[in-house]
Scaffold this active site. Sequence first.
Site, PDB file in Angstrom:
ATOM      1  N   GLY A  48      38.651  45.994  30.396  1.00  0.00           N
ATOM      2  CA  GLY A  48      38.508  46.065  28.949  1.00  0.00           C
ATOM      3  C   GLY A  48      39.355  45.060  28.190  1.00  0.00           C
ATOM      4  N   HIS A  49      40.102  44.199  28.888  1.00  0.00           N
ATOM      5  CA  HIS A  49      41.037  43.280  28.199  1.00  0.00           C
ATOM      6  C   HIS A  49      40.987  41.897  28.823  1.00  0.00           C
ATOM      7  CE1 HIS A  49      44.967  41.891  26.541  1.00  0.00           C
ATOM      8  NE2 HIS A  49      44.663  42.761  25.594  1.00  0.00           N
ATOM      9  N   PHE A  50      40.074  41.147  28.641  1.00  0.00           N
ATOM     10  CA  PHE A  50      38.802  41.282  27.937  1.00  0.00           C
ATOM     11  C   PHE A  50      37.707  40.959  28.938  1.00  0.00           C
ATOM     12  CE2 PHE A  50      42.015  40.057  24.834  1.00  0.00           C
ATOM     13  CZ  PHE A  50      41.863  41.036  23.884  1.00  0.00           C
ATOM     14  N   VAL A  55      42.717  38.695  30.202  1.00  0.00           N
ATOM     15  CA  VAL A  55      44.093  38.344  29.869  1.00  0.00           C
ATOM     16  C   VAL A  55      44.969  39.571  30.138  1.00  0.00           C
ATOM     17  CG1 VAL A  55      45.666  37.705  27.987  1.00  0.00           C
ATOM     18  CG2 VAL A  55      43.381  36.704  28.083  1.00  0.00           C
TER      19      VAL A  55
END
EC number: 4.2.1.59
Length: 150
Positions: A48-50, A55
């Site tokens: 989810g990041h990203f 990252v």
Amino acid sequence: MELDIKQIMERLPHRYPMLLVDRVLEMVPGKHIVAIKNVTLNEPFFTGHFPHHPVMPGVLIIEALAQASALFSFEGDSGVNPANPKMAYYLVGVDQARFRRPVVPGDQLRLESTAEKISRSICKYATRATVDGQLVAEAKIMCAIRILED
């Protein structure tokens, strides 16, 4: 002094996915540490990041620095062991945090921490993280040691 993952797990209570130190390259108890976190695409936070530009979250870089700091702070006869289930080692302060560049899958994060103050209740450190010799993050961090009640 060097530590492998088994020795790290004997000293820290963290486990997957929150154990963020893979190896210790150099450690002088009570003084400083140099440790490694290998960053891979398999890290759960990259989902989810990203999704299209993975990252490592800066807060997890700070957490990795705090975990490395715990490893060298209580080695030896201090009587403090962060892996002791009756003891808690909390990150309680972050000052002067700066993030210089993103940490991405394939990077090897070099975690460096130097003690500024270590006592039985409060510890302060000057920390920095690098990748390939380039500074990616730095911060002054403070941790507190608490005895847990039953």
